[in-house]
Scaffold this motif. Structure first.
Motif, short mmCIF file in Angstrom:
data_model
loop_
_atom_site.label_atom_id
_atom_site.label_comp_id
_atom_site.label_asym_id
_atom_site.label_seq_id
_atom_site.Cartn_x
_atom_site.Cartn_y
_atom_site.Cartn_z
N GLY A 69 0.82 -1.21 0.00
CA GLY A 69 0.00 0.00 0.00
C GLY A 69 0.86 1.25 0.00
N ASP A 70 1.92 1.26 0.83
CA ASP A 70 2.83 2.40 0.86
C ASP A 70 3.50 2.60 -0.49
OD1 ASP A 70 2.22 2.74 3.52
OD2 ASP A 70 4.02 1.71 4.26
N MET A 71 3.86 1.50 -1.12
CA MET A 71 4.51 1.56 -2.43
C MET A 71 3.58 2.17 -3.48
SD MET A 71 5.99 -1.63 -4.67
CE MET A 71 6.87 -1.35 -6.21
N LEU A 72 2.32 1.74 -3.48
CA LEU A 72 1.35 2.24 -4.45
C LEU A 72 1.06 3.73 -4.22
CD1 LEU A 72 -1.12 -0.79 -4.47
CD2 LEU A 72 0.36 -0.05 -6.36
N ILE A 73 0.98 4.13 -2.96
CA ILE A 73 0.74 5.54 -2.63
C ILE A 73 1.90 6.40 -3.15
CG2 ILE A 73 0.62 7.20 -0.73
CD1 ILE A 73 -0.94 5.03 0.84
N ALA A 74 3.13 5.92 -2.91
CA ALA A 74 4.31 6.66 -3.38
C ALA A 74 4.33 6.74 -4.90
CB ALA A 74 5.58 5.98 -2.86
N GLU A 75 3.97 5.64 -5.55
CA GLU A 75 3.97 5.61 -7.02
C GLU A 75 2.93 6.57 -7.58
OE1 GLU A 75 2.74 4.34 -11.00
OE2 GLU A 75 1.57 3.98 -9.19
N GLN A 76 1.74 6.59 -6.97
CA GLN A 76 0.67 7.48 -7.42
C GLN A 76 1.03 8.95 -7.18
OE1 GLN A 76 -2.30 6.81 -9.06
NE2 GLN A 76 -1.37 4.80 -9.33
N ALA A 77 1.82 9.20 -6.15
CA ALA A 77 2.23 10.57 -5.83
C ALA A 77 3.42 11.02 -6.67
CB ALA A 77 2.57 10.67 -4.35
N GLY A 78 3.89 10.15 -7.56
CA GLY A 78 5.02 10.50 -8.40
C GLY A 78 6.37 10.35 -7.73
N GLN A 79 6.39 9.72 -6.56
CA GLN A 79 7.65 9.52 -5.82
C GLN A 79 8.26 8.17 -6.22
OE1 GLN A 79 6.37 9.82 -1.75
NE2 GLN A 79 5.79 11.98 -1.92
N LYS A 80 8.82 8.13 -7.41
CA LYS A 80 9.29 6.85 -7.96
C LYS A 80 10.39 6.21 -7.13
CE LYS A 80 8.04 7.33 -12.83
NZ LYS A 80 8.53 7.33 -14.23
N GLU A 81 11.34 7.03 -6.69
CA GLU A 81 12.45 6.47 -5.92
C GLU A 81 11.97 5.86 -4.61
OE1 GLU A 81 15.52 6.04 -6.98
OE2 GLU A 81 14.79 6.85 -8.89
N GLU A 82 11.02 6.53 -3.97
CA GLU A 82 10.46 6.00 -2.72
C GLU A 82 9.67 4.72 -2.98
OE1 GLU A 82 9.39 5.51 1.27
OE2 GLU A 82 11.00 6.61 0.28
N ALA A 83 8.94 4.71 -4.09
CA ALA A 83 8.17 3.52 -4.45
C ALA A 83 9.11 2.34 -4.72
CB ALA A 83 7.31 3.80 -5.68
N ILE A 84 10.20 2.61 -5.41
CA ILE A 84 11.18 1.55 -5.71
C ILE A 84 11.84 1.06 -4.43
CG2 ILE A 84 13.43 1.11 -6.79
CD1 ILE A 84 12.49 2.94 -9.11
N ARG A 85 12.21 1.99 -3.54
CA ARG A 85 12.84 1.61 -2.27
C ARG A 85 11.91 0.72 -1.45
NH1 ARG A 85 12.66 2.26 2.76
NH2 ARG A 85 10.84 3.62 2.64
N THR A 86 10.63 1.11 -1.39
CA THR A 86 9.65 0.33 -0.62
C THR A 86 9.43 -1.04 -1.25
OG1 THR A 86 8.54 2.39 0.00
CG2 THR A 86 7.33 0.36 0.36
N GLY A 87 9.36 -1.06 -2.57
CA GLY A 87 9.17 -2.34 -3.26
C GLY A 87 10.33 -3.29 -3.04
N GLU A 88 11.54 -2.78 -3.06
CA GLU A 88 12.72 -3.62 -2.84
C GLU A 88 12.77 -4.12 -1.39
OE1 GLU A 88 15.86 -1.09 -4.20
OE2 GLU A 88 15.66 -1.77 -6.29
N GLN A 89 12.33 -3.27 -0.46
CA GLN A 89 12.25 -3.70 0.94
C GLN A 89 11.23 -4.83 1.09
OE1 GLN A 89 11.00 -0.61 3.68
NE2 GLN A 89 10.73 -2.06 5.37
N LEU A 90 10.13 -4.70 0.38
CA LEU A 90 9.08 -5.73 0.41
C LEU A 90 9.63 -7.05 -0.14
CD1 LEU A 90 5.43 -4.95 -0.79
CD2 LEU A 90 6.30 -7.20 -0.25
N GLN A 91 10.37 -6.96 -1.24
CA GLN A 91 10.96 -8.17 -1.84
C GLN A 91 11.91 -8.86 -0.87
OE1 GLN A 91 12.81 -6.74 -5.48
NE2 GLN A 91 11.35 -7.88 -6.71
N THR A 92 12.73 -8.06 -0.19
CA THR A 92 13.75 -8.62 0.71
C THR A 92 13.14 -9.21 1.98
OG1 THR A 92 15.35 -6.98 -0.10
CG2 THR A 92 15.86 -8.09 1.99
#
Length: 222
Positions: A69-92
């Motif tokens: 959810g945090d990743m999607l919110i960041a992506e929708q807000a145009g915060q790509k780097e934050e979305a990528i960071r959150t997504g990679e944290q989720l993967q790990t």
């Protein structure tokens, strides 16, 4: 006579055998009390372990979903780097969860849109290799891989990949769209015959979908 031995009945014999058996069981339990207790403790620990595993799995899924959810919110807000960071944290931290699978495909899309095709390809391949297939996500990852090839100038390989997608998902509108994309790729390398054949297949096989109208318009321009 007083000293005469009375013969026991069948019922009385059975009662005596039952009493003796019960006595032997009590004695056995008393002698092996430690073993019984140890076994009981072992069973309790197994049950506790199973319950803990189930609760942990449920908690992991919930935490992973929250991160998605945090990743999607960041992506929708145009915060790509934050979305990528959150997504990679989720993967790990939550590899193997449903949310992690979704994040993996989304990471591929984010990297693709940023022009980082090698990174995007890595994420799409990661999903296809390591997660249980879900139709929507599998289609997205497969199309993503083909798009990466296309973006890197490997147009013929991309066309072949799109054709594979169409064959695997035959009958779905997404398959017709993959055929349209393959036709476009063949047009880029000058293979008009292949382009025409694919467009005609879309018209014939997907007449009930809007993509057939697009295919007809394109074939009329050839």
């Amino acid at each position: 006579m007083a000293n005469e031995t009375r013969k026991l009945s069948k019922e009385e014999l059975q009662e005596d055998e039952f009493v003796e058996g019960a006595v032997r069981l009590v004695e056995y339990v008393q002698e092996n009390a430690q073993n019984f207790i140890a076994g009981l403790v072992g069973i309790v620990f197994i049950i506790m372990g199973i319950n803990y595993f189930i609760q942990t799995q449920e908690q992991s899924q919930s935490e992973a979903a929250a991160l998605l959810g945090d990743m999607l919110i960041a992506e929708q807000a145009g915060q790509k780097e934050e979305a990528i960071r959150t997504g990679e944290q989720l993967q790990t931290s939550y590899a193997g969860t449903i949310a992690s699978a979704q994040a993996t495909v989304l990471l591929g899309n984010l990297q693709f849109n940023s022009g980082k095709y090698v990174e995007a390809e890595r994420h799409f391949q990661n999903y296809l290799a390591n997660y249980e297939p879900v139709d929507v996500l599998t289609l997205a990852a497969s199309n993503g891989l083909a798009a990466c090839l296309e973006a890197q100038g490997q147009v013929e390989q991309a066309a072949q990949r799109y054709e594979e997608i169409a064959a695997r998902h035959k009958g779905l509108a997404a398959a017709g769209q993959a055929m349209l994309r393959a036709a476009w790729c063949y047009a880029q390398i000058g293979d008009r015959n292949k382009q025409r054949a694919l467009l005609q297949s879309v018209i014939d096989e997907y007449a009930r979908f809007p993509i057939a109208v697009r295919a007809r318009a394109q074939i009329e321009m050839l």
